[in-house]
Design a protein around this motif. Structure first.
Motif, PDB file in Angstrom:
ATOM      1  N   LYS A  15      18.988 -44.864 -47.961  1.00  0.00           N
ATOM      2  CA  LYS A  15      18.627 -44.373 -49.301  1.00  0.00           C
ATOM      3  C   LYS A  15      17.314 -43.596 -49.247  1.00  0.00           C
ATOM      4  CE  LYS A  15      20.883 -47.821 -52.165  1.00  0.00           C
ATOM      5  NZ  LYS A  15      20.759 -48.947 -53.083  1.00  0.00           N
ATOM      6  N   GLY A  16      16.459 -43.977 -48.265  1.00  0.00           N
ATOM      7  CA  GLY A  16      15.155 -43.304 -48.161  1.00  0.00           C
ATOM      8  C   GLY A  16      15.183 -42.057 -47.295  1.00  0.00           C
ATOM      9  N   VAL A  17      16.352 -41.751 -46.734  1.00  0.00           N
ATOM     10  CA  VAL A  17      16.444 -40.563 -45.871  1.00  0.00           C
ATOM     11  C   VAL A  17      16.746 -39.346 -46.731  1.00  0.00           C
ATOM     12  CG1 VAL A  17      17.780 -39.472 -44.015  1.00  0.00           C
ATOM     13  CG2 VAL A  17      17.181 -41.880 -43.850  1.00  0.00           C
ATOM     14  N   LYS A  18      15.714 -38.510 -46.929  1.00  0.00           N
ATOM     15  CA  LYS A  18      15.871 -37.377 -47.857  1.00  0.00           C
ATOM     16  C   LYS A  18      15.922 -36.038 -47.138  1.00  0.00           C
ATOM     17  CE  LYS A  18      15.290 -39.944 -51.602  1.00  0.00           C
ATOM     18  NZ  LYS A  18      16.483 -40.704 -51.841  1.00  0.00           N
ATOM     19  N   SER A  19      15.440 -36.005 -45.910  1.00  0.00           N
ATOM     20  CA  SER A  19      15.334 -34.720 -45.227  1.00  0.00           C
ATOM     21  C   SER A  19      15.738 -34.882 -43.770  1.00  0.00           C
ATOM     22  CB  SER A  19      13.886 -34.220 -45.286  1.00  0.00           C
ATOM     23  OG  SER A  19      13.066 -35.075 -44.504  1.00  0.00           O
ATOM     24  N   THR A  20      15.900 -33.732 -43.095  1.00  0.00           N
ATOM     25  CA  THR A  20      16.230 -33.789 -41.668  1.00  0.00           C
ATOM     26  C   THR A  20      15.054 -34.359 -40.874  1.00  0.00           C
ATOM     27  OG1 THR A  20      15.569 -31.472 -41.498  1.00  0.00           O
ATOM     28  CG2 THR A  20      17.934 -31.928 -41.622  1.00  0.00           C
ATOM     29  N   ASN A  21      13.839 -34.174 -41.375  1.00  0.00           N
ATOM     30  CA  ASN A  21      12.667 -34.754 -40.710  1.00  0.00           C
ATOM     31  C   ASN A  21      12.788 -36.285 -40.665  1.00  0.00           C
ATOM     32  OD1 ASN A  21      10.119 -34.380 -39.411  1.00  0.00           O
ATOM     33  ND2 ASN A  21       9.093 -35.121 -41.240  1.00  0.00           N
ATOM     34  N   ASP A  22      13.251 -36.865 -41.777  1.00  0.00           N
ATOM     35  CA  ASP A  22      13.484 -38.320 -41.807  1.00  0.00           C
ATOM     36  C   ASP A  22      14.602 -38.692 -40.847  1.00  0.00           C
ATOM     37  OD1 ASP A  22      12.984 -38.673 -45.415  1.00  0.00           O
ATOM     38  OD2 ASP A  22      11.575 -38.796 -43.735  1.00  0.00           O
ATOM     39  N   PHE A  23      15.697 -37.922 -40.874  1.00  0.00           N
ATOM     40  CA  PHE A  23      16.885 -38.258 -40.077  1.00  0.00           C
ATOM     41  C   PHE A  23      16.616 -38.060 -38.592  1.00  0.00           C
ATOM     42  CE2 PHE A  23      21.433 -39.218 -40.437  1.00  0.00           C
ATOM     43  CZ  PHE A  23      21.856 -38.983 -39.140  1.00  0.00           C
ATOM     44  N   PHE A  24      15.988 -36.893 -38.254  1.00  0.00           N
ATOM     45  CA  PHE A  24      15.793 -36.552 -36.840  1.00  0.00           C
ATOM     46  C   PHE A  24      14.710 -37.425 -36.202  1.00  0.00           C
ATOM     47  CE2 PHE A  24      18.694 -33.521 -37.648  1.00  0.00           C
ATOM     48  CZ  PHE A  24      18.407 -32.164 -37.539  1.00  0.00           C
ATOM     49  N   VAL A  25      13.530 -37.485 -36.833  1.00  0.00           N
ATOM     50  CA  VAL A  25      12.361 -38.104 -36.183  1.00  0.00           C
ATOM     51  C   VAL A  25      11.670 -39.132 -37.076  1.00  0.00           C
ATOM     52  CG1 VAL A  25      11.888 -36.262 -34.525  1.00  0.00           C
ATOM     53  CG2 VAL A  25      10.942 -36.099 -36.826  1.00  0.00           C
ATOM     54  N   ALA A  26      12.434 -39.720 -38.023  1.00  0.00           N
ATOM     55  CA  ALA A  26      11.908 -40.811 -38.862  1.00  0.00           C
ATOM     56  C   ALA A  26      10.594 -40.431 -39.528  1.00  0.00           C
ATOM     57  CB  ALA A  26      11.733 -42.080 -38.015  1.00  0.00           C
ATOM     58  N   GLY A  27      10.460 -39.160 -39.885  1.00  0.00           N
ATOM     59  CA  GLY A  27       9.254 -38.721 -40.589  1.00  0.00           C
ATOM     60  C   GLY A  27       8.006 -38.689 -39.718  1.00  0.00           C
ATOM     61  N   ARG A  28       8.159 -38.909 -38.419  1.00  0.00           N
ATOM     62  CA  ARG A  28       7.024 -38.964 -37.481  1.00  0.00           C
ATOM     63  C   ARG A  28       5.935 -39.936 -37.971  1.00  0.00           C
ATOM     64  NH1 ARG A  28       8.235 -34.595 -33.911  1.00  0.00           N
ATOM     65  NH2 ARG A  28       8.841 -32.867 -35.228  1.00  0.00           N
ATOM     66  N   ARG A  29       6.391 -41.129 -38.385  1.00  0.00           N
ATOM     67  CA  ARG A  29       5.418 -42.120 -38.886  1.00  0.00           C
ATOM     68  C   ARG A  29       5.564 -43.468 -38.199  1.00  0.00           C
ATOM     69  NH1 ARG A  29       6.857 -39.733 -43.962  1.00  0.00           N
ATOM     70  NH2 ARG A  29       8.515 -41.283 -44.171  1.00  0.00           N
ATOM     71  N   ALA A  30       6.287 -43.494 -37.090  1.00  0.00           N
ATOM     72  CA  ALA A  30       6.605 -44.801 -36.492  1.00  0.00           C
ATOM     73  C   ALA A  30       5.380 -45.451 -35.860  1.00  0.00           C
ATOM     74  CB  ALA A  30       7.701 -44.628 -35.442  1.00  0.00           C
ATOM     75  N   PRO A  31       5.099 -46.705 -36.230  1.00  0.00           N
ATOM     76  CA  PRO A  31       3.980 -47.413 -35.610  1.00  0.00           C
ATOM     77  C   PRO A  31       4.380 -47.964 -34.248  1.00  0.00           C
ATOM     78  CG  PRO A  31       5.058 -48.812 -37.210  1.00  0.00           C
ATOM     79  CD  PRO A  31       5.771 -47.493 -37.245  1.00  0.00           C
ATOM     80  N   ARG A  65       2.959 -34.014 -29.139  1.00  0.00           N
ATOM     81  CA  ARG A  65       2.002 -32.976 -29.531  1.00  0.00           C
ATOM     82  C   ARG A  65       2.715 -31.659 -29.834  1.00  0.00           C
ATOM     83  NH1 ARG A  65      -2.815 -32.742 -25.343  1.00  0.00           N
ATOM     84  NH2 ARG A  65      -2.965 -34.920 -25.992  1.00  0.00           N
ATOM     85  N   SER A  66       3.875 -31.449 -29.213  1.00  0.00           N
ATOM     86  CA  SER A  66       4.612 -30.198 -29.406  1.00  0.00           C
ATOM     87  C   SER A  66       5.261 -30.114 -30.786  1.00  0.00           C
ATOM     88  CB  SER A  66       5.715 -30.073 -28.342  1.00  0.00           C
ATOM     89  OG  SER A  66       6.768 -30.992 -28.617  1.00  0.00           O
ATOM     90  N   SER A  67       5.366 -31.264 -31.460  1.00  0.00           N
ATOM     91  CA  SER A  67       6.007 -31.350 -32.795  1.00  0.00           C
ATOM     92  C   SER A  67       7.444 -30.857 -32.806  1.00  0.00           C
ATOM     93  CB  SER A  67       5.223 -30.523 -33.846  1.00  0.00           C
ATOM     94  OG  SER A  67       3.934 -31.028 -33.981  1.00  0.00           O
ATOM     95  N   CYS A  68       8.122 -30.982 -31.669  1.00  0.00           N
ATOM     96  CA  CYS A  68       9.531 -30.607 -31.626  1.00  0.00           C
ATOM     97  C   CYS A  68      10.398 -31.762 -32.136  1.00  0.00           C
ATOM     98  CB  CYS A  68       9.950 -30.265 -30.189  1.00  0.00           C
ATOM     99  SG  CYS A  68       9.154 -28.762 -29.584  1.00  0.00           S
ATOM    100  N   ALA A 127       6.600 -40.991 -33.163  1.00  0.00           N
ATOM    101  CA  ALA A 127       5.368 -41.781 -33.253  1.00  0.00           C
ATOM    102  C   ALA A 127       4.423 -41.240 -34.316  1.00  0.00           C
ATOM    103  CB  ALA A 127       4.657 -41.773 -31.902  1.00  0.00           C
ATOM    104  N   LYS A 128       3.656 -42.141 -34.934  1.00  0.00           N
ATOM    105  CA  LYS A 128       2.711 -41.698 -35.963  1.00  0.00           C
ATOM    106  C   LYS A 128       1.518 -40.966 -35.348  1.00  0.00           C
ATOM    107  CE  LYS A 128      -0.135 -45.819 -36.456  1.00  0.00           C
ATOM    108  NZ  LYS A 128      -0.485 -47.004 -37.188  1.00  0.00           N
ATOM    109  N   ASN A 129       1.214 -41.274 -34.090  1.00  0.00           N
ATOM    110  CA  ASN A 129       0.172 -40.534 -33.380  1.00  0.00           C
ATOM    111  C   ASN A 129       0.320 -40.772 -31.879  1.00  0.00           C
ATOM    112  OD1 ASN A 129      -1.104 -43.053 -32.720  1.00  0.00           O
ATOM    113  ND2 ASN A 129      -2.135 -43.020 -34.706  1.00  0.00           N
ATOM    114  N   GLU A 130      -0.496 -40.115 -31.088  1.00  0.00           N
ATOM    115  CA  GLU A 130      -0.363 -40.198 -29.627  1.00  0.00           C
ATOM    116  C   GLU A 130      -0.804 -41.560 -29.089  1.00  0.00           C
ATOM    117  OE1 GLU A 130      -2.152 -36.736 -27.786  1.00  0.00           O
ATOM    118  OE2 GLU A 130      -1.218 -35.434 -29.284  1.00  0.00           O
TER     119      GLU A 130
END
Lengths: 45, 527
Positions: free
Chosen positions: B24-40, B97-100, B262-265
């Motif tokens: 229900k919280g997946v609204k964009s391809t960013n969420d679907f592809f890379v989980a919003g890049r927020r993973a702890p 870092r490449s944000s791919c 990942a949320k950061n490096e």
């Protein structure tokens, strides 16, 4: 030979850890310098 | 009703429900592809370990350890965790870092080469489908064994579960369910193996007994003629495949792609070190535990069923049901990761769709189509869990490892060199495997497809690089990878990351200690 295997894999892992640690240390050397400067300034105060 | 079937059905329904809720919280391809890049860190650890540990470990590795090659497999198992230690620091954080969105996209951007992107995507697809086939066969075998249901029906049920989970929630759902499953199968595996060894008279008593009655099981050389006729050849194989599996943990799509979320490096690096620790724990407990089950002398139609036999014969039914559910979780967690990568890659690397809603629809359709293809392959082919898993891993090592390392650390390798390396490695390894299989050859260890494929990769990379020059765009892309973002320079975070990496040096000593205390010393002193 079992002893050799156990020691070899430990050295293999630690060697990788050493490589990784020194890479991170090198990459963040500037951050370390800034931190040391701040600490020195704090000590002098 | 069969308690194992009840446990499996309840867990599958639970995963589907969790998938829908997260979806229900997946609204964009960013969420679907890379989980919003927020993973702890802890979600990355869960997904790294769960995506690595699957039915291959519980069936393939356990079965082979039980049958006679524990020592080579243990050496391989301890070597491979280095892939995490090196992977996070020397590859994964640059990937992030490449944000791919995918690793093929990263290759395409780094080398300014759409052709390399497509080749990487094709090799990734082939490798993942092969590995997914092994996983589905493992899940089908597991379910059929403990529930008595038809193997082909079990494949369909499992497929529906992980397809629905992946389609509904994408990478976000996969990360969360992977972590839940990691917790489940890690804890229950440790508990079950401990109970089995206590039932057999205690861990050390069993080791001592096997040293006297079946010394080949725990011997450094393994059982001669099981794999290769001499211990030296078994060790060469183990070393080579230690490198293969190290490559998997370092750069394989189902591992390194976690770092993109990942949320950061710092999360990338810390999660890789923790993953190394937990994977070693599981490798040791499953492999050594399986070898020690020789104490019970079970009558098995297939040695790969040893852990299932232990779960259904040596521990209380409820615990056995949880263990079986845990192994199912290990398989499902790997399968969902594979499917999410396939879906993401098909849309991101093969098509150029601009509309977000159309992208999401297409990625979900790609997941369903991939699931059906693999189901058909599993339906019409008998299970060969261990060897198919090794095929997938070897192809990754031969086609991707040198190119991944060169993409970050080499100023000289050109896009042509990278392309030729990847192509030659893929064809060299795959070609050798197919030839050996069709001609029914028993290759000598030095002609293993790993050596052939790796050599082909390096030759292709060198020739391609010598014939071309690095372009200004390639140079610029590589230099950009070495600019550390200011957000990553927080002093507290840097100190915490350095401490975690320092712990990996100590991990080497811990691994040696565990192997000496629980295997080598009690074994050798009772020969």
């Amino acid at each position: 030979m079992e002893y050799a295997i156990a020691i070899f894999v430990g050295l293999w892992i630690s060697a990788a850890g050493i490589l990784a640690y020194y890479r991170i240390k090198k990459d963040f050397a500037d951050t370390d310098k800034a931190d040391n400067k701040q600490n020195k300034a704090g000590d002098q105060k | 009703m069969n308690p194992f079937l009840i446990g499996m059905i309840i867990s599958m329904i639970a995963y589907i429900i969790i998938g829908f809720l997260i979806g229900k919280g997946v609204k964009s391809t960013n969420d679907f592809f890379v989980a919003g890049r927020r993973a702890p860190t802890f979600l990355l650890v869960g997904s790294l370990v769960a995506s690595y540990c699957g039915t291959g470990l519980y069936f393939g590795d356990a079965g082979e350890s039980f049958a006679g090659i524990f020592s080579p497999l243990m050496m391989l198992g301890a070597m491979l965790i280095v892939g995490y230690v090196l992977g996070g620091v020397f590859f994964g954080r640059f990937l992030r870092r490449s944000s791919c969105n995918t690793i093929p996209e990263f290759f395409g951007k780094r080398y300014n080469s759409p052709a390399l992107k497509k080749l990487a995507a094709v090799t990734q697809l082939v490798t993942i489908i092969v590995y997914l086939l092994s996983t589905i066969q493992g899940i089908g075998t597991l379910m059929a064994l403990v529930t008595g249901l038809d193997y082909k029906l079990c494949i369909i049920l499992a497929l529906i579960t992980f397809s629905v989970l992946t389609v509904s929630s994408g990478s976000k759902g996969v990360l969360i369910t992977d972590t839940i499953m990691f917790g489940l199968f890690t804890i229950v595996t440790v508990v079950v193996i401990i109970i089995c060894t206590v039932k057999g008279g205690g861990w050390f008593n069993i080791v001592e007994e096997l040293a006297q009655t079946k010394p080949e099981i725990l011997s450094w050389a393994g059982d001669p003629d099981y794999l290769y006729p001499t211990g030296t050849q078994n060790m060469i194989w183990a070393f080579a495949y230690g490198i293969v599996w190290m490559s998997v943990c370092m750069v394989a799509p189902w591992q390194a792609s976690r770092y993109l979320m990942a949320k950061n490096e710092h999360s990338v690096i810390r999660s890789s070190i923790w993953a190394a620790f937990f994977v070693f724990v599981l490798e040791f407990i499953v492999k050594c535990g399986a070898a020690l089950l020789n104490h019970f002398k079970p009558e098995l139609a297939d040695q790969s069923h040893i852990i299932i036999w232990a779960s259904t014969n040596l521990v209380p039914t409820a615990l056995g049901a949880i263990m079986v559910t845990g192994i199912l979780a290990a398989g499902i967690s790997s399968a969902t990761t594979f499917l999410s990568i396939i879906g993401t890659s098909v849309v991101n690397d093969f098509f150029d769709i601009k509309d977000e809603r159309k992208k999401l629809k297409t990625v979900r359709l790609a997941v369903i189509v991939a699931a059906i293809i693999v189901m058909l392959l599993a339906y019409f082919n008998p299970p060969q869990v261990f060897w198919i898993m090794f095929l997938g891993a070897t192809v990754v090592a031969c086609s991707w490892l040198p190119v991944c390392i060169a993409s970050i650390w080499s100023k000289r390798v050109t896009k042509t060199g990278a392309f030729c390396g990847m192509l030659f490695g893929f064809l060299g390894c795959g070609g050798m495997k197919i030839y050996a299989s069709v001609a029914e050859l028993d290759l000598p260890v030095f002609l293993d497809p790993f050596f052939i494929g790796l050599a082909a990769n390096l030759i292709g990379m060198i020739i391609g690089t010598l014939l071309t020059k690095v372009t200004p765009e390639e140079k610029k892309q590589r230099e950009a990878l070495f600019v550390i973002p200011e957000s990553e320079k927080d002093i507290k975070e840097v100190k915490k990351t350095k401490k975690t990496v320092l712990a990996s040096i100590i991990l080497g000593a811990v691994v040696t200690g565990v192997l000496l205390v629980f295997w080598v010393i009690p074994y050798t002193s009772n020969l």
